[in-house]
Design an enzyme around this catalytic site. Structure first.
Site, PDB file in Angstrom:
ATOM      1  N   GLU A 122       7.009   1.069  11.903  1.00  0.00           N
ATOM      2  CA  GLU A 122       5.399   0.980  11.206  1.00  0.00           C
ATOM      3  C   GLU A 122       4.379   0.991  12.398  1.00  0.00           C
ATOM      4  O   GLU A 122       4.492   0.505  13.449  1.00  0.00           O
ATOM      5  CB  GLU A 122       5.446  -0.320  10.400  1.00  0.00           C
ATOM      6  CG  GLU A 122       6.506  -0.442   9.407  1.00  0.00           C
ATOM      7  CD  GLU A 122       6.264   0.450   8.234  1.00  0.00           C
ATOM      8  OE1 GLU A 122       5.318   0.846   7.799  1.00  0.00           O
ATOM      9  OE2 GLU A 122       7.368   0.963   7.718  1.00  0.00           O
ATOM     10  N   GLY A 123       3.174   1.435  11.851  1.00  0.00           N
ATOM     11  CA  GLY A 123       2.006   1.160  12.573  1.00  0.00           C
ATOM     12  C   GLY A 123       1.565   2.322  13.164  1.00  0.00           C
ATOM     13  O   GLY A 123       0.662   2.601  14.029  1.00  0.00           O
ATOM     14  N   LYS A 154      11.888   3.157   5.827  1.00  0.00           N
ATOM     15  CA  LYS A 154      11.934   4.410   5.635  1.00  0.00           C
ATOM     16  C   LYS A 154      13.284   4.823   5.056  1.00  0.00           C
ATOM     17  O   LYS A 154      13.421   5.664   4.387  1.00  0.00           O
ATOM     18  CB  LYS A 154      11.420   5.354   6.962  1.00  0.00           C
ATOM     19  CG  LYS A 154      10.164   5.162   6.758  1.00  0.00           C
ATOM     20  CD  LYS A 154       9.342   5.247   8.327  1.00  0.00           C
ATOM     21  CE  LYS A 154       7.917   5.135   7.948  1.00  0.00           C
ATOM     22  NZ  LYS A 154       7.387   3.618   8.553  1.00  0.00           N
ATOM     23  N   ARG A 213      -7.913   7.682   4.315  1.00  0.00           N
ATOM     24  CA  ARG A 213      -7.866   8.007   5.851  1.00  0.00           C
ATOM     25  C   ARG A 213      -8.055   9.374   6.056  1.00  0.00           C
ATOM     26  O   ARG A 213      -7.498  10.094   5.654  1.00  0.00           O
ATOM     27  CB  ARG A 213      -6.898   7.271   6.528  1.00  0.00           C
ATOM     28  CG  ARG A 213      -6.718   5.680   6.586  1.00  0.00           C
ATOM     29  CD  ARG A 213      -5.457   5.063   7.342  1.00  0.00           C
ATOM     30  NE  ARG A 213      -4.495   5.465   6.277  1.00  0.00           N
ATOM     31  CZ  ARG A 213      -3.033   5.350   6.659  1.00  0.00           C
ATOM     32  NH1 ARG A 213      -2.934   4.701   7.747  1.00  0.00           N
ATOM     33  NH2 ARG A 213      -2.009   5.673   5.759  1.00  0.00           N
ATOM     34  N   LYS A 217      11.705  10.704  11.032  1.00  0.00           N
ATOM     35  CA  LYS A 217      10.950   9.210  11.145  1.00  0.00           C
ATOM     36  C   LYS A 217      12.045   8.082  11.560  1.00  0.00           C
ATOM     37  O   LYS A 217      13.143   8.169  10.833  1.00  0.00           O
ATOM     38  CB  LYS A 217      10.410   8.879   9.949  1.00  0.00           C
ATOM     39  CG  LYS A 217       9.150   9.844   9.279  1.00  0.00           C
ATOM     40  CD  LYS A 217       8.695   9.099   8.117  1.00  0.00           C
ATOM     41  CE  LYS A 217       7.547  10.053   7.468  1.00  0.00           C
ATOM     42  NZ  LYS A 217       6.792   9.350   6.595  1.00  0.00           N
ATOM     43  N   SER A 259      -2.874  -2.494   6.310  1.00  0.00           N
ATOM     44  CA  SER A 259      -4.073  -2.650   6.822  1.00  0.00           C
ATOM     45  C   SER A 259      -5.035  -2.170   6.129  1.00  0.00           C
ATOM     46  O   SER A 259      -4.781  -1.466   5.159  1.00  0.00           O
ATOM     47  CB  SER A 259      -4.169  -2.379   8.396  1.00  0.00           C
ATOM     48  OG  SER A 259      -3.734  -0.909   8.008  1.00  0.00           O
ATOM     49  N   ARG A 266       1.041  -1.061  -0.020  1.00  0.00           N
ATOM     50  CA  ARG A 266       0.162   0.073  -0.075  1.00  0.00           C
ATOM     51  C   ARG A 266       0.957   1.366   0.114  1.00  0.00           C
ATOM     52  O   ARG A 266       1.618   1.441   0.973  1.00  0.00           O
ATOM     53  CB  ARG A 266      -0.805  -0.161   1.320  1.00  0.00           C
ATOM     54  CG  ARG A 266      -2.022   0.861   1.196  1.00  0.00           C
ATOM     55  CD  ARG A 266      -3.081   1.358   2.118  1.00  0.00           C
ATOM     56  NE  ARG A 266      -2.230   1.979   3.057  1.00  0.00           N
ATOM     57  CZ  ARG A 266      -2.045   1.766   4.526  1.00  0.00           C
ATOM     58  NH1 ARG A 266      -2.824   0.833   4.991  1.00  0.00           N
ATOM     59  NH2 ARG A 266      -1.477   2.462   5.489  1.00  0.00           N
ATOM     60  N   ASN A 282       4.162   0.922   1.980  1.00  0.00           N
ATOM     61  CA  ASN A 282       4.166  -0.087   2.972  1.00  0.00           C
ATOM     62  C   ASN A 282       4.420  -1.581   2.290  1.00  0.00           C
ATOM     63  O   ASN A 282       3.451  -1.865   1.435  1.00  0.00           O
ATOM     64  CB  ASN A 282       2.810  -0.088   3.892  1.00  0.00           C
ATOM     65  CG  ASN A 282       2.994   0.962   4.848  1.00  0.00           C
ATOM     66  OD1 ASN A 282       3.430   1.095   5.480  1.00  0.00           O
ATOM     67  ND2 ASN A 282       1.981   2.098   4.089  1.00  0.00           N
ATOM     68  N   GLU A 339       4.679   7.130   2.394  1.00  0.00           N
ATOM     69  CA  GLU A 339       5.621   5.925   2.484  1.00  0.00           C
ATOM     70  C   GLU A 339       5.103   4.980   1.641  1.00  0.00           C
ATOM     71  O   GLU A 339       3.888   4.954   1.118  1.00  0.00           O
ATOM     72  CB  GLU A 339       5.596   5.570   3.948  1.00  0.00           C
ATOM     73  CG  GLU A 339       4.310   5.305   4.521  1.00  0.00           C
ATOM     74  CD  GLU A 339       4.237   4.043   5.679  1.00  0.00           C
ATOM     75  OE1 GLU A 339       5.297   3.602   5.930  1.00  0.00           O
ATOM     76  OE2 GLU A 339       3.218   3.996   6.321  1.00  0.00           O
TER      77      GLU A 339
HETATM   78  P1  ADP Z   1       3.869   4.548   9.470  1.00  0.00           P
HETATM   79  O1  ADP Z   1       4.739   3.482   8.941  1.00  0.00           O
HETATM   80  O2  ADP Z   1       4.093   4.472  11.100  1.00  0.00           O
HETATM   81  O3  ADP Z   1       2.481   4.584   9.360  1.00  0.00           O
HETATM   82  P2  ADP Z   1       4.186   6.994   8.270  1.00  0.00           P
HETATM   83  O4  ADP Z   1       5.383   7.457   7.468  1.00  0.00           O
HETATM   84  O5  ADP Z   1       2.874   6.673   7.399  1.00  0.00           O
HETATM   85  O6  ADP Z   1       4.475   6.002   9.264  1.00  0.00           O
HETATM   86  O7  ADP Z   1       3.951   8.156   9.272  1.00  0.00           O
HETATM   87  C1  ADP Z   1       2.706   8.114  10.097  1.00  0.00           C
HETATM   88  C2  ADP Z   1       1.714   9.066   9.823  1.00  0.00           C
HETATM   89  O8  ADP Z   1       2.316  10.320   9.939  1.00  0.00           O
HETATM   90  C3  ADP Z   1       1.004   9.248   8.366  1.00  0.00           C
HETATM   91  O9  ADP Z   1       0.008   8.501   8.155  1.00  0.00           O
HETATM   92  C4  ADP Z   1       0.864  10.767   8.231  1.00  0.00           C
HETATM   93  O10 ADP Z   1      -0.517  11.068   8.941  1.00  0.00           O
HETATM   94  C5  ADP Z   1       1.947  11.457   9.129  1.00  0.00           C
HETATM   95  N1  ADP Z   1       2.999  11.793   8.080  1.00  0.00           N
HETATM   96  C6  ADP Z   1       3.935  10.888   7.886  1.00  0.00           C
HETATM   97  N2  ADP Z   1       4.911  11.738   6.972  1.00  0.00           N
HETATM   98  C7  ADP Z   1       4.399  12.953   6.731  1.00  0.00           C
HETATM   99  C8  ADP Z   1       4.721  13.818   6.238  1.00  0.00           C
HETATM  100  N3  ADP Z   1       5.966  13.990   5.495  1.00  0.00           N
HETATM  101  N4  ADP Z   1       4.281  15.151   6.248  1.00  0.00           N
HETATM  102  C9  ADP Z   1       3.105  15.117   7.064  1.00  0.00           C
HETATM  103  N5  ADP Z   1       2.408  14.229   7.531  1.00  0.00           N
HETATM  104  C10 ADP Z   1       3.246  12.924   7.602  1.00  0.00           C
HETATM  105 MG    MG Z   2       4.021   2.204   7.135  1.00  0.00          MG
HETATM  106 MG    MG Z   3       1.767   4.814   7.224  1.00  0.00          MG
END
Ligand code: ADP
Ligand code: MG
Ligand code: MG
Length: 533
Positions: free
Chosen positions: A426-427, A368, A509, A422, A176, A153, A171, A169
């Site tokens: 994950e999660g 990441k 979402r 970051k 999920s 995803r 995944n 990102e």
């Molecule tokens: P995870 O693998 O834990 O889901 P993400 O990189 O998706 O990690 O980050 C979690 C959440 O943080 C994302 O769903 C988003 O809402 C927010 N987020 C992540 N990166 C960014 C970004 N560059 N700008 C704004 N919000 C972000």
């Molecule tokens: Mg993720």
């Molecule tokens: Mg994410």
């Protein structure tokens, strides 16, 4: 008293918002303007529909809800109506799916790239280090994965200032909501068509979402490639998983032996809409009559360690059953490995002949750090020959930096609100935002520690804030929110033959705009769908 007890009313909560931050720019449709009587009706219908169609999750308030199916269910947290999204960027996101699939596969084959990219992270991040150890072990024993299965995803946000679709990102493990997100789309289409007059919206503008059937189909194809009719698909689950129905939707579809049963309701809807008659419809949609008849089992990592073994021909056997495909919905976070037993299970699975979704290489490709490395100049070109494909991917990359980039760190300290920090996790709930970015960077600088290699820096994306109505635990909230679009995709190949490489539906979402993180399971966001504009 539950808002669903008679009379069927939902309490509407309006959160106070700061208009200077939350000034939605010309939303196509403002659900805050719907009169409250209609909102009540919509919420009531949405909650009945969710209960009847399995758009449900385990209720946190019921102790056994994560352990016993059918106990303590509650409707999934949802947006009452779909969120508008431009068709151009929607098409762009769909078009990127097969290219990212190909990229993941190519990167996964380059063991040196993976090991080198993560070598500094390995020193300071025990979790990534354990994953890399498994990867090294597979290199040592010369393990090759001929059949490779990815159910990915890719998540995006639409940056308001530039109007660019930017990737958050990719995944590659345990993505999920393929089971529930297609239901949200169908719910929204149903509400839009039932309330066409008062809402004035067209249900066809919510794209058909095939996430559950497509993921099940490709899992079924992988099972077929394995070529052992008595083998099963094993879902690796967390003990006490509350999002179990999302997973059961895929396995129920895989288990289905007779056509029509599972699709009956959807078929009726499509038949009524399409006017083509059942046979014409089935001819042009063969997936509707495709049944898989595959047995699925669910096991935790601890159970796999206790019950699993590799037979002399490489077959992975758990509790006496041969396993064709291992589908991970656990194992992506350190807390999934509370003891050595869970790590033993992970290694055992990797050593076996079963098809892993994902393999350890696919898992590492989704980190990441690898995302940040791939965004560097001339790196994509190592993996993809087609220049157009490279350009398309690059266009959706946000700014990404390693913490050994001193200029980037300096800028982030100076302007922390423009960045997200970051770790390799994950999660949801793991990132660092705002002033914490500055503090953390300053601390790392002062300590001069290698811990910085655990993180990447990313440009913070600011999507458009829009008014929405969210429903959680039977209560609806008028909020201002932002959205993140996830595109599901599947990739299956056997040696040189690519069997599947396709977009498989979507997950929208929506989260309250004041929240940094966006996880639905983590309680930050709700499930949504999109309305093309
Ligand atoms: P995870 O693998 O834990 O889901 P993400 O990189 O998706 O990690 O980050 C979690 C959440 O943080 C994302 O769903 C988003 O809402 C927010 N987020 C992540 N990166 C960014 C970004 N560059 N700008 C704004 N919000 C972000
Ligand atoms: Mg993720
Ligand atoms: Mg994410």
């Amino acid at each position: 008293k539950s808002p669903l007890n008679s009379p069927p009313k939902c309490s509407i909560k309006q959160t106070k918002t700061n208009p200077s931050i939350n000034s939605p720019k010309n939303p196509v449709f403002d659900p805050h303007t719907i009169d409250s009587e209609l909102v009540q009706k919509l919420v009531h219908d949405a909650l009945v529909w969710s209960s009847l169609h399995g758009l449900v999750v385990g209720d946190r308030n019921v102790k056994r809800s994560g352990l016993v199916p059918g106990v303590g269910m509650v409707h999934a947290p949802i947006a009452l109506l779909p969120n508008s999204f431009p068709e151009v960027q929607w098409n762009q996101a769909c078009e990127l799916a097969p290219i990212f699939n190909e990229l993941v596969d190519q990167v996964s084959l380059d063991a040196t790239f993976l090991q080198d990219t993560l070598s500094r992270t390995k020193k300071v991040d025990a979790f990534t280090s354990r994953l890399l150890d498994i990867h090294s072990r597979m290199l040592q024993i010369g393990k090759k994965e001929d059949i490779r299965l990815g159910l990915h995803r890719s998540d995006y946000m639409l940056d308001e200032k530039t109007n660019l679709l930017l990737q958050i990102e990719l995944n590659t493990i345990s993505c999920s909501f393929p089971g529930l997100s297609c239901l949200v789309s169908e719910l929204h289409r149903t509400l839009l068509s039932h309330y066409r007059k008062p809402l004035g919206l067209e249900s066809q503008k919510v794209p058909i979402n095939t996430s559950a059937s497509k993921f099940a189909e490709v899992l079924g194809k992988a099972w077929t490639e394995y070529n052992n009719p008595s083998a099963v698909v094993m879902v690796v689950v967390q003990p006490g998983e509350r999002n179990m129905y999302d997973q059961h939707w895929l396995t129920a579809t895989l288990k289905e032996r007779y056509p029509f049963l599972l699709y009956f309701i959807d078929i009726r809807l499509i038949v009524i809409r399409s006017n083509r008659g059942v046979f014409g419809l089935l001819k042009s949609n063969p997936e509707l009559i495709n049944t898989h008849n595959v047995t699925c089992i669910r096991k935790t990592l601890a159970e796999i360690e206790a019950q699993g073994k590799i037979l002399s021909d490489g077959t992975f056997q758990v509790d006496g059953e041969a396993v064709a495909v291992i589908y991970f919905r656990a194992g992506y976070t350190p807390t999934d490995y509370p003891s050595e037993s869970e790590w033993k299970a992970r290694l055992l699975m990797e050593e076996s002949a079963a098809i892993k979704c994902p393999s350890i290489s696919y898992h590492l490709t989704g980190t990441k750090k690898v995302q940040q490395e791939l965004a560097k100049p001339n790196v994509l070109e190592r993996f993809l020959e087609n220049k157009d494909d490279v350009a398309k991917l690059r266009k959706c990359f946000a700014g990404l930096w390693s913490l050994d980039d001193l200029d980037a760190v300096k800028n982030a300290i100076h302007q922390p609100e423009g960045y997200v920090m970051k770790p390799q996790r994950e999660g949801g709930g793991n990132n660092i935002y705002g002033d914490d970015v500055k503090e953390t960077l300053l601390r790392l600088q002062k300590e001069g520690s290698e811990e910085e290699a655990a993180y990447i820096l990313m440009q913070r994306i600011f999507p458009t804030v829009f008014p929405t109505v969210l429903v959680r635990d039977g209560i609806c909230y008028k909020e201002h929110a932002v959205s993140e679009l996830g595109i599901f995709s599947a990739y299956l190949r056997n040696k040189e033959t690519v069997i599947s490489n396709e977009q498989c539906g979507y997950l929208m979402r929506t989260k309250v705009s004041s929240s940094n993180e966006g996880g639905v399971a983590a309680g930050f966001a709700v499930l949504d769908s999109l309305y093309l504009t």
